[in-house]
Design an enzyme around this catalytic site. Structure first.
Site, PDB file in Angstrom:
ATOM      1  N   PRO A  79      34.951  83.936  46.944  1.00 56.79           N
ATOM      2  CA  PRO A  79      35.022  83.044  46.126  1.00 56.79           C
ATOM      3  C   PRO A  79      35.954  81.891  46.453  1.00 56.79           C
ATOM      4  CG  PRO A  79      35.080  85.261  44.799  1.00 56.79           C
ATOM      5  CD  PRO A  79      35.133  85.318  46.413  1.00 56.79           C
ATOM      6  N   CYS A  80      35.362  80.747  45.891  1.00 59.58           N
ATOM      7  CA  CYS A  80      36.277  79.520  46.256  1.00 59.58           C
ATOM      8  C   CYS A  80      37.045  78.812  45.570  1.00 59.58           C
ATOM      9  CB  CYS A  80      35.273  78.462  47.074  1.00 59.58           C
ATOM     10  SG  CYS A  80      34.100  77.823  46.118  1.00 59.58           S
ATOM     11  N   GLN A  81      36.894  79.068  44.136  1.00 59.09           N
ATOM     12  CA  GLN A  81      37.462  78.459  42.943  1.00 59.09           C
ATOM     13  C   GLN A  81      39.175  78.208  43.175  1.00 59.09           C
ATOM     14  OE1 GLN A  81      35.366  80.987  42.863  1.00 59.09           O
ATOM     15  NE2 GLN A  81      34.081  80.782  41.026  1.00 59.09           N
ATOM     16  N   MET A 139      40.450  77.475  45.810  1.00 61.44           N
ATOM     17  CA  MET A 139      40.542  76.478  46.861  1.00 61.44           C
ATOM     18  C   MET A 139      39.984  75.075  46.651  1.00 61.44           C
ATOM     19  SD  MET A 139      39.822  78.636  50.176  1.00 61.44           S
ATOM     20  CE  MET A 139      40.074  80.680  50.230  1.00 61.44           C
ATOM     21  N   SER A 140      38.789  75.235  45.747  1.00 65.26           N
ATOM     22  CA  SER A 140      38.070  74.063  45.567  1.00 65.26           C
ATOM     23  C   SER A 140      38.646  72.985  44.867  1.00 65.26           C
ATOM     24  CB  SER A 140      36.925  74.644  44.565  1.00 65.26           C
ATOM     25  OG  SER A 140      36.212  73.369  44.264  1.00 65.26           O
TER      26      SER A 140
END
Length: 378
Positions: free
Chosen positions: A82-84, A86-87
């Protein structure tokens, strides 16, 4: 030719690997996803892959995944944590706990020892920190120190729009090759840009369904039903999104490639005409002559980041207005995300859920062309 026998980690609903099913020399054996609804969706679109649903942060679950992979001679791992955390579209807390999830993918790679692996995330991973045994490290430094048995590609940033995908999305993708394998794995050559006009310009126009009800919708859009019927002839997924009239009216006065926040009269406003403070990419129509902006998980909301259909000008009562004052249909999302147009989306999946998982996924063609580049070497 060597066949890739794959394991997918943090699988979501299987968007990344959607194009791999068509490759003769790739077989995704197992996948792991935490959430049951996503795992069930994955099993619908990837019926040949065994879904190991569970929490990868749990030692027993992770060991089960490792053992199954070893028993099945898995030689390729696709990890899309999951990238949330870092996004750029998120809060980006410096030590968001979701950023630590990558360590569990690394543990699986170290124990399975596949010949090849892909670790995919947002570009900000290059500047994101994790805490390892009490030490703060940048994720790239952590990966290369722990996965020292693997060679990494030198250039890791890649844009979907450079590889035949009508979406600008940029990602950071590490291509790992075990050091005892004499292969250099790099990104494929760039391809011509596919614009939204190329991709969705020939699809039937759709008027939005208004939240205020069908009668009000027909009052504002007399051709609503006819357009809806024409859209459904193309696909059951090319149907009108639902929006409130006030937002639709703002977008009817907004040209292609522009944001409604700059409109002199029909701008985003609260009661009393108070201007809504918004980012210049909110309430923005996409541009026909470019690929779509990055599709986000909130792509069903007009006020979100650059997610409104480009539209076309037309005249009404001496005024220039713009068609399709709506977000992209699900069918259009499939196109700009390079997903199969006959993708077997489960009938129980609600629109908001479908939009969310597509917005979280990497365009599938990007993974496909990268894997094809490896297969050429093999």
């Amino acid at each position: 030719m060597k066949k890739l026998r794959g394991l997918s980690l943090f699988s979501n609903v299987g968007i990344a690997e959607a194009g791999l099913d068509a490759l003769r020399d790739v077989e995704m054996i197992y996948a792991n996803e935490l959430l049951k609804d996503r795992a069930d969706f994955y099993s619908c679109v990837h019926p040949k892959t065994k879904m190991l649903q569970g929490d990868i942060t749990n030692d027993e679950t992770r060991t089960l995944i490792v053992n199954k992979a070893i028993e099945s001679n898995v030689n390729f791992i696709l990890a899309t944590p999951p990238c949330q955390g870092m996004s750029e579209a998120g809060n980006r807390l410096e030590f968001d706990e979701r950023n630590q999830l990558i360590t569990h993918a690394v543990d699986v790679i170290r124990r399975v020892k596949p010949e090849f692996a892909i670790i995919e995330n947002v570009p900000t991973i290059l500047h994101t920190k994790v805490v390892i045994n009490g030490e703060v490290m940048l994720i790239p430094d952590y990966l290369k120190s722990v996965l020292c048995d693997y060679c990494f590609n030198e250039e890791s940033l890649i844009k979907a729009m450079d590889h035949g995908i009508p979406q600008m999305r940029e990602r950071n993708i590490y291509l790992l090759v075990r050091r005892d394998i004499n292969i250099t794995w790099t990104f494929p050559d760039k391809e011509p840009v596919v614009t939204l006009r190329d991709a969705i310009g020939n699809l039937p126009s759709l008027d939005p369904m208004l939240r205020e009800g069908l009668d009000f919708t027909l009052e504002k859009f007399p051709n609503f039903e006819k357009k809806k019927e024409e859209g459904l002839k193309i696909s059951k997924w090319h149907y009108p999104p639902t929006h409130s009239w006030k937002q639709v009216e703002w977008m009817m006065h907004t040209p292609s490639g522009k944001s409604a926040i700059y409109n002199p009269v029909y701008y985003p406003q609260k009661e009393g005409g108070v201007h809504i403070v918004a980012h210049h990419n909110h309430y923005r129509r996409m541009a026909w002559e470019k690929p779509s902006r990055t599709i986000t998980q909130n792509n069903g909301v007009i006020s979100s980041l650059a997610c409104v259909h480009p539209g076309r000008p037309y005249e009404q009562n001496g005024e220039i207005l713009y068609s399709d004052p709506r977000v992209l249909s699900i069918y259009e999302l499939l196109i700009v995300s390079s997903l199969p147009l006959d993708w077997q989306i489960p009938i129980w999946a609600k629109e908001t859920f479908i939009r969310k998982v597509i917005g979280e996924g990497i365009p599938s063609r990007l993974i496909t062309v990268i894997v094809e580049q490896l297969l050429k070497q093999l």
